[in-house]
Design an enzyme around this catalytic site. Structure first.
Site, PDB file in Angstrom:
ATOM      1  N   SER A  40       0.856  -1.192   0.000  1.00 30.15           N
ATOM      2  CA  SER A  40       0.000   0.000   0.000  1.00 30.15           C
ATOM      3  C   SER A  40       0.890   1.239   0.000  1.00 30.15           C
ATOM      4  CB  SER A  40      -0.871   0.027   1.261  1.00 30.15           C
ATOM      5  OG  SER A  40      -1.518   1.280   1.395  1.00 30.15           O
ATOM      6  N   TYR A  95      -1.699  -0.916  10.675  1.00 35.00           N
ATOM      7  CA  TYR A  95      -1.884  -1.369   9.281  1.00 35.00           C
ATOM      8  C   TYR A  95      -0.737  -0.858   8.401  1.00 35.00           C
ATOM      9  CZ  TYR A  95      -3.763  -1.262   4.501  1.00 35.00           C
ATOM     10  OH  TYR A  95      -3.922  -1.389   3.147  1.00 35.00           O
ATOM     11  N   LYS A 131       2.300  -2.831   6.268  1.00 34.60           N
ATOM     12  CA  LYS A 131       2.492  -2.659   4.824  1.00 34.60           C
ATOM     13  C   LYS A 131       3.938  -2.249   4.500  1.00 34.60           C
ATOM     14  CE  LYS A 131      -1.532  -3.849   3.283  1.00 34.60           C
ATOM     15  NZ  LYS A 131      -1.715  -4.951   2.312  1.00 34.60           N
TER      16      LYS A 131
END
Ligand SMILES: NC(=O)c1ccc[n+]([C@@H]2O[C@H](COP(=O)([O-])OP(=O)(O)OC[C@H]3O[C@@H](n4cnc5c(N)ncnc54)[C@H](OP(=O)(O)O)[C@@H]3O)[C@@H](O)[C@H]2O)c1
Length: 254
Positions: free
Chosen positions: A147, A160, A164
């Site tokens: 991401s 999160y 990533k």
């Protein structure tokens, strides 16, 4: 000179998180280019629906449930592929979790564990097991959906974003150690894409308006707009490309 650089005929491709969103779009495109696609996610019904839609268009696909946060299910998945297809040419690690949207100081252990188990341990051991099959057969390709948040952390998406970033480094680690085995490994870095996953951002008018101010193309991506880059990275068109990332973010990181 070879002109069918994107042809995936005869290749077996496993795509996690393929029951909807970006993974579904990837599954459709790889199948359209000839791959035999294994559509995977936790819930078999969604996978069956996507596999059926691919078959209806003349492609080759089957469904296989796998929760990538569950080590036993990872092991079972590769046993199943060994028994059925007997090989794996392409692994797309795409299924991810983002259970917590809030201030980083309020992250609880449950959200932390779930995010790490799926996004980090899941990608890692899927790559280990897939890589072993590729090593036995003399090569293959791994593609990780990371991401833009792995480069620039998203607000309220701390843990999160951290996983990533780890996926980007994981991509390089696999590329370095597996290059001599003819296994390539690259990562796609999507920007804001209209899926269920991103609905907390795209369905909130205030957040969306703010997000669009930093996206030069001025709009959210559609899942299909991620798939072309994946096709490139898993096909012979990118045969000398490994250990790198391709950002598809409407110019956001620029
Ligand atoms: N959408 C964005 O803006 C955006 C931006 C950057 C990166 N990404 C990345 O793109 C990837 C795909 O996201 P998406 O936006 O397409 O999301 P999505 O539409 O919500 O799809 C998520 C997929 O993952 C599956 N899944 C969720 N948890 C799983 C687990 N533990 N094990 C196996 N499968 C699981 C879901 O199916 P089941 O519920 O059946 O498991 C579904 O197929 C993710 O890696 C995400 O981090 C998305």
């Amino acid at each position: 000179m070879k002109t069918d650089l994107f042809d995936l005929t005869g290749k077996v491709a496993l795509i996690t998180g393929a029951s909807r969103g970006i993974g579904e779009a990837i599954a459709h495109l790889l199948a359209a280019y000839g791959a035999e696609v294994i559509v995977s996610s936790r819930k078999i019904d969604g996978c069956e629906a996507v596999a059926q839609a691919i078959r209806d268009k003349g492609g080759k696909a089957r469904a296989l449930a796998c929760h990538v946060g569950d080590m036993q299910q990872i092991e079972d998945t590769f046993k199943n592929i060994r028994a059925n297809e007997g090989k794996l040419d392409i692994l797309v690690n795409n299924a991810a979790a983002n259970p917590y949207f809030g201030h980083i100081l309020d992250t609880d252990l449950g959200a932390y564990n779930k995010t790490v188990e799926v996004n980090l341990r899941g990608y890692f051991f899927m790559s280990v097991e897939g890589g072993k099959m590729m090593r036995e057969q003399g090569g293959g390709v791994i593609l990780n959906t990371a991401s833009v948040n792995g480069v620039s952390p998203g607000d309220m998406q701390g843990i999160y974003s951290i996983t990533k970033a780890a996926v980007i480094n994981m991509t390089k680690a696999f590329a370095r150690e597996c290059g001599s085995l003819n296994i390539r490994c690259n990562a796609l870095l999507p920007g804001l894409t209209e899926t269920k996953f991103a609905s907390a951002l795209t369905q909130n008018e205030k957040i969306l308006k703010k997000a669009l101010t930093v996206i030069p193309l001025g709009r959210v991506a559609q899942p299909e707009e991620m798939a072309g880059t994946v096709l490139y990275l898993v096909s012979d068109a990118s045969s000398y490309t490994t250990g790198t990332t391709v950002t598809v973010d409407g110019g956001m990181l620029a």
